[in-house]
Design a protein around this motif. Structure first.
Motif: not given
Length: 446
Positions: A368-392
């Motif tokens: 029940g947190l979809a209004d706050r979390k779970g997407a990079v879009e306006a209005g959501r909390d500014a929660d992010f991960a920065v990933l280097a997907p090809d590094e092992t």
């Protein structure tokens, strides 16, 4: 845009509309706008350019056993939330066991919140528990903001959290349905478990035989029937049996209010590779065969399974004996879950957008947190991960933030390195370093 305090830029930002080059503007801890890549940075705003690293929404892990207070030697809010931050997880929901006290009354919830408040490096919410004798406590817990209620249909492994038989399941579910709450269920049928072959020892094959698929299948079938009868919301925890998938698909098609999760260890590890005596691989329900795993991935792809969560369930190393019958059952996976799932997902032809859907968007919806979390879009909390997907990297237990560094992933080479993690626009983890605890305690209502 005059209030923008921070702009994060990447050539690969995962948004609900897809992956694109963008600049993400942050104001007062919220995403203010997702802008074109070359958008001008407002005067006075901080600016971070991640180049080709992927900017994705922080993960939301709705199945974590923190064990604090009471069994803090197993884990704790300080260590668990550091591990979460190191793995790109910005929100976790704590299970009502194996802490002492369990989260089964409002008083016990307050105790847990008091312990967590100063230790949380990421946001933390709480599930309540449904026990045979606490139906009277369910609505007060709901009103106090728990995200739903966990129940076991077979013994939980700890005496203070007994299972529900079918009569008490019906009673608890009717109460929860009365306020449209959510019941989340460890679905293994005790009668099928009791009828399964039992013998101790080091052989994984013997342990696997003691937790047969039909125990899951029967429990899921009964849960579906109860949910349909009461029009109740139910969620199947940590599904490992692919034989239950047709039951689940049919129930969803018929309109039963049912969701289902599975876990990284079921998607990335197989029974065939578990060494005898290696109880770091023990969990309940168990890691099953490769053919079973293939069907779980297919069900994720078609939506029969909704989401992926860790079921992080650690213990002290001494409880992980080489006897599968007596060793503690639980996999520690908070810090490694994103990389483990991404490694296997890309091998099977899935993209990071799929992983974000399974591990962030849908888990936010579940809680029940979809209004706050779970997407990079306006209005959501500014929660992010920065990933280097090809590094092992190769998993070194000594590098883990978990209090007890026993891991089924030791020595495995995984793809996807979390470079930094951001919570409400503040960097809480980067390159092995952590900021001071900045997590909030979440409730179901803002």
């Amino acid at each position: 845009m005059s209030e923008v305090e921070l702009v994060l830029r990447s050539t690969r930002v995962i948004t609900p509309e897809g992956t694109r080059a963008a600049s993400v503007a942050v104001a007062r801890g919220k995403i203010a706008a997702v802008l074109p890549y070359e958008a001008e940075v407002p005067s006075g705003a901080r600016f971070e350019d991640f180049g080709d690293h992927v900017l994705l929404p922080g993960l939301v892990d709705t199945h974590v056993h923190v064990n604090d207070p009471g069994r803090t030697e197993w884990e704790g809010f300080w260590t668990a939330t550091r591990a979460a931050a190191a793995g790109g997880i910005t929100t976790l929901i704590d299970m009502p066991l194996n802490s002492l006290p369990p989260t089964t009354t409002v008083g016990n919830l307050r105790t847990k919140q008091d312990v967590a408040r100063s230790k949380a490096h990421v946001d933390v919410g709480f599930w309540g528990g449904a026990l045979p004798d606490n139906v009277k406590d369910l609505r007060p817990l709901h009103d106090a903001g728990v995200f739903g209620f966990k129940a076991f249909l077979s013994p939980s492994g700890v005496d203070e959290f007994p299972e529900l038989d079918q009569e008490r399941l019906a009673r608890s579910l009717a109460e929860i349905a009365g306020f449209d709450g959510l019941l989340i269920v460890h679905a293994e049928d005790p009668h099928h478990l009791a009828a399964a072959p039992r013998q101790g020892g080091r052989r994984y094959a013997d342990f696997l035989a003691s937790r047969p698929r039909d125990a899951e299948d029967a429990a899921v079938r009964g849960l579906i029937a109860q949910a349909a009868r009461l029009d109740a919301r139910v969620h199947v925890l940590h599904l490992s049996s692919s034989d239950a998938l047709p039951l689940i698909a049919a129930a969803k098609a018929e309109g039963v209010r049912l969701t289902v999760e599975t876990c990284p260890h079921y998607l990335t590890l197989t029974a065939e590779e578990v060494p005898d005596g290696a109880s770091e691989f023990k969990c309940c329900p168990p890691i099953r065969e490769a053919a079973n795993q293939d069907l779980l991935w297919r069900a994720l792809a078609d939506g029969t399974i909704d989401c992926v969560v860790t079921d992080h369930s650690p213990s002290t190393a001494d409880l992980k004996t080489d006897d599968f019958a007596t060793a503690w059952g639980g996999i520690s996976g908070l810090q490694l879950s994103l990389s483990a799932v991404w490694t296997e997902a890309r091998r099977r032809g899935h993209g990071l957008e799929d992983v974000v859907r399974w591990m962030s968007s849908r888990t936010a919806e579940l809680a029940g947190l979809a209004d706050r979390k779970g997407a990079v879009e306006a209005g959501r909390d500014a929660d992010f991960a920065v990933l280097a997907p090809d590094e092992t990297f190769t998993v070194d237990p000594a590098a883990l933030q978990h209090r007890n560094r026993v891991t089924a992933y030791a020595g495995r080479t995984l793809s996807g390195v979390v470079k930094s993690t951001w919570l409400r626009g503040e960097r809480v983890f980067a390159e092995g370093r952590f900021a001071r605890p900045a997590g909030h305690l979440l409730t179901r209502h803002p």
